[in-house]
Structures are given as structure tokens and as C-alpha cells.
Design a protein around this motif. Sequence first.
Motif, PDB file in Angstrom:
ATOM      1  N   GLU A  43      -2.220 -27.913  44.363  1.00  0.00           N
ATOM      2  CA  GLU A  43      -2.598 -27.571  45.728  1.00  0.00           C
ATOM      3  C   GLU A  43      -3.357 -26.251  45.787  1.00  0.00           C
ATOM      4  N   GLU A  44      -3.021 -25.305  44.869  1.00  0.00           N
ATOM      5  CA  GLU A  44      -3.733 -24.025  44.873  1.00  0.00           C
ATOM      6  C   GLU A  44      -5.154 -24.173  44.376  1.00  0.00           C
ATOM      7  N   LEU A  45      -5.341 -24.920  43.290  1.00  0.00           N
ATOM      8  CA  LEU A  45      -6.660 -24.956  42.647  1.00  0.00           C
ATOM      9  C   LEU A  45      -7.633 -25.860  43.384  1.00  0.00           C
ATOM     10  N   GLU A  46      -7.096 -26.797  44.190  1.00  0.00           N
ATOM     11  CA  GLU A  46      -7.962 -27.746  44.861  1.00  0.00           C
ATOM     12  C   GLU A  46      -8.668 -27.058  46.025  1.00  0.00           C
ATOM     13  N   ALA A  47      -9.969 -27.252  46.144  1.00  0.00           N
ATOM     14  CA  ALA A  47     -10.716 -26.576  47.196  1.00  0.00           C
ATOM     15  C   ALA A  47     -10.631 -27.351  48.507  1.00  0.00           C
TER      16      ALA A  47
ATOM     17  N   LYS B 215       0.175 -24.755  52.647  1.00  0.00           N
ATOM     18  CA  LYS B 215      -0.611 -25.646  53.493  1.00  0.00           C
ATOM     19  C   LYS B 215      -0.978 -24.976  54.808  1.00  0.00           C
ATOM     20  N   ARG B 216      -0.100 -24.093  55.325  1.00  0.00           N
ATOM     21  CA  ARG B 216      -0.430 -23.386  56.564  1.00  0.00           C
ATOM     22  C   ARG B 216      -1.594 -22.425  56.344  1.00  0.00           C
ATOM     23  N   THR B 217      -1.537 -21.667  55.248  1.00  0.00           N
ATOM     24  CA  THR B 217      -2.558 -20.636  55.071  1.00  0.00           C
ATOM     25  C   THR B 217      -3.886 -21.228  54.644  1.00  0.00           C
ATOM     26  N   LYS B 218      -3.899 -22.382  54.011  1.00  0.00           N
ATOM     27  CA  LYS B 218      -5.177 -22.901  53.518  1.00  0.00           C
ATOM     28  C   LYS B 218      -6.000 -23.538  54.615  1.00  0.00           C
ATOM     29  N   LYS B 219      -5.312 -24.050  55.674  1.00  0.00           N
ATOM     30  CA  LYS B 219      -6.042 -24.677  56.771  1.00  0.00           C
ATOM     31  C   LYS B 219      -6.969 -23.674  57.466  1.00  0.00           C
TER      32      LYS B 219
ATOM     33  N   SER C 176     -12.716 -23.177  55.313  1.00  0.00           N
ATOM     34  CA  SER C 176     -14.138 -23.439  55.540  1.00  0.00           C
ATOM     35  C   SER C 176     -15.019 -22.341  54.975  1.00  0.00           C
ATOM     36  N   GLU C 177     -14.514 -21.072  54.905  1.00  0.00           N
ATOM     37  CA  GLU C 177     -15.421 -20.007  54.465  1.00  0.00           C
ATOM     38  C   GLU C 177     -15.092 -19.422  53.101  1.00  0.00           C
ATOM     39  N   VAL C 178     -13.847 -19.540  52.654  1.00  0.00           N
ATOM     40  CA  VAL C 178     -13.499 -18.884  51.393  1.00  0.00           C
ATOM     41  C   VAL C 178     -14.247 -19.442  50.183  1.00  0.00           C
ATOM     42  N   PRO C 179     -14.427 -20.772  50.010  1.00  0.00           N
ATOM     43  CA  PRO C 179     -15.119 -21.234  48.800  1.00  0.00           C
ATOM     44  C   PRO C 179     -16.557 -20.751  48.710  1.00  0.00           C
TER      45      PRO C 179
END
Lengths: 87, 162, 92, 85
Positions: free
Chosen positions: A83-87, C77-81, C85-88
Motif C-alpha cells: 500500500e505504501e509503494l503503490e502510487a 488509507k486516510r492520509t493517501k487520499k 493527486s499532487e505528491v507523485p
Amino acid sequence: MNTMNLVVLTTYIGYFLLIIGVIGAIFGPMTNDPLKRLLNIEVPSMGVALIFLAYNETLALMTYIAVNSVLMLVFVRAIIKNEELEA
Amino acid sequence: MEIEVIKLIIASIICWINFVVVDTYFGLPKKPGVSGAEVIGKKIEKIGGNINGGYFMGNIVCSPDASAGTLMAAIFYYAMGFEGGLIAALLIFIGNRLCNDPGYAGTIGTITATILIYLCSGFIEPQYFIAGMVIAIFTIQGFHHAYASKLLGSIAKKMGRI
Amino acid sequence: MDVLPLISILSCILGGIGVILHTDYINKIIMFAFLEAGLIGLITSFYYLDVSIISSILEPIGTVILLLGALKYAHLKRTKKKYSSEVPILAR
Amino acid sequence: MDIVILTIGTIMVIVGLRIFLTRSRALKLPYVCCLNFCMAALIVLYIKSPMGALTAVVYFISSTISSNAIAHTIGEMKKIEKTMK
């Protein structure tokens, strides 16, 4: 009348948990989430432990229960890394 | 048949009074001892109960207190005789320290329960105390949460330990 | 048949169905603890006391591992939502 | 059949069904606590020896630690859900 003794009943419960767990891990509710699918996987694992118990394999049962908790640690770590490595 | 039912009811009342009095005296309804007990107390208050009774029930769930001490004293008295109660007190103290609790209530409750079972050992056998403790914990934790928490809160207010 | 094997078998069936039908993480883990209680009772009714002690010591370790994993996964999962959109773009 | 074992068995069936049917997360934990009491009592009534008593004590204390961890995690999970709406 003595056909349904404890050993036969334990074998049936073990196979029941195995079949129910495998069906639930494939078609169960909300299994696109990988952690919920891992929690469904634990049910057939307990079924295998019951089948070991019914055939009097004491050493195999003890080893299987000990290895199962280590296996849980590896799977949880792998899911979080994915889950961490997946963009 | 009827004498067994009477023995069961008397043992249940003795166990209930023992663990409620010891737990209330050591201040379980006052504050949540471990951090998980607060959640259960707030939830029981939300469905219409008392907050102090909720803290009491949460503390029983989260660490082995005098309720567990009474059950373990009955079990070891049933298996080993009178000196089993002291072994039970040592094991309850280890369990309390594992759950990050001071551990006064568990040890004192185990010792008083052992003395009570020894005093009653003439006419009530120890296996009735095991079933009596299960009935006593069922009336608090499993029957009706809001009513039980109101009852525990009123008992704590009457003893002056809030 | 005695009472302890019957109760343990009932606990195994109810726990196994309940783990699959519930959908929240915490509910699933509570039903898993229920299933483990049935397993320990069934091992004890075969008079294998040493295996029962080992199994009841290893049960909270597995539960704690699953709980820590569920907590970390929900936090992730909360923090990645929020930033996905901009971090990558900044990372490349 | 003894009245002691029958009473504990009846209470355990009721509590098991109520665990399965309750919907709230925090209200399931008192029922789990009651179930642990019943299971320890049944173990020591099935095996009448000091080793059975030791098994019951080890089972009860370790399951209490497990229940403590579940209750702590419910609080942390509510805190996460409240801060990151």
C-alpha cells in the motif's frame, strides 16, 4: 448409536470451516480490500488445525499454531508495504 | 433438586456482594484505569446509562480485577483446597501487572473470596461458587447494559466512592 | 457427549460464519477471537493440556499483530487520499 | 447431568448468540468478557485436577490481554476517524 462421537464430529467441523472459508475468501462481501481478504483466510487455517486435531497429530498441531502467527506477521507487513509503494 | 437450587442462589449472592463491594471500595467507578475503558464508558452513557457504572464495566473488561479474583479463587479451591487461593492471588497479581494496572483490587478480592469460601465450606461445595460467579457476571455484563450501569452507579454513590 | 465439546463446536460454527459476514475490521477481529475460544475448548476436550496452554499464550500475539496492522492500514488509507493527486508529480 | 454445568452451558449459548447479533463495536466487548468467564469455568469442571486449573488461569489471563488490546484499538481508530474527516 455411537457413530457420531467426538472425533467424527471434529473432522466434519474442520472440513466445514475449510469449505466455508475458501468460498468466503473468494466471493465474500467487500474482498477487494486486501486486509479483509487476509482476515477471511484465517478461517480455513483454523479448519486445518481442527483436522490435525482429529487425526491425533499433536506435534503438527503445535507447530502449525506457532507458525501461523509468524505467517500473519509476514502477510500484514507485505500488505502495508504494497500500500505504501503503490502510487 | 430444590436444595441444589437454593445452594446455587446463596453462592451467587455471596459472590455478587463480594466483588461489587471490593471493586467499589478500590475506586473502579471513579476513573478509567486503562485507556480502553473510557471508550466503553462513553458508549454505555450514550445508550442511556450512567457514566460511573460504564467506567466500572469497562475496567472489568480491560483488566482482571476482583471479579476474576473471585472466579480464580473458586477454581483453585475446587482443584487444590485452601492453599490454592494464595497461588491464585499470585497469578492474578501477575495478570494485573501485564495489563498495566496497580493490582490492589485483584489480590485483595482473591484473598477475601478464599476466606469466604472457607467459611462456607461446611454446607456449600466449591463448584457452586464457580457457577454462582458466572451468574453474577452475567447479570452485570450480559443481561441489560443500561439498567446494570444505573444500579452500579447508585451503589457507588451510596458508598461515597465517586 | 459432554457440555464443553458441544459448546465449543457451536462457538466454532458461529465464529466461522461471523468472520466472513461482518465487514468492519474490529468486528472481524472480535469474531476471530470468538473462533479461537472455540478452538481452545475443543483442544482441551481431547485432554491435550500442553497444546492448549501453548495455543492460549500465542492467541493474543496474533490478535495484537492483526490490530496493529489494521490501525496502520486505516491511517495510511486516510492520509493517501488527500495527497495522492499532487505528491507523485513532485516525487518525479 | 449436573445442574452446575447445565447452568453455565445455557448462559454461554445466550451470550454467544448475543455476540453474533449485536451491531455496535464497543458493546460487543462485555459479552466477550462474559464468554471468557464461562469458558474458564467449563474447562476446570471438565478436567478435575490442578493442571486443569492452571490451563484455565492461563487461558483467562491471556484472553483478557487480547480484549484489552481490542478496546485500546477502538479508541485509537475513533481518534483517527475524527481528526482526518
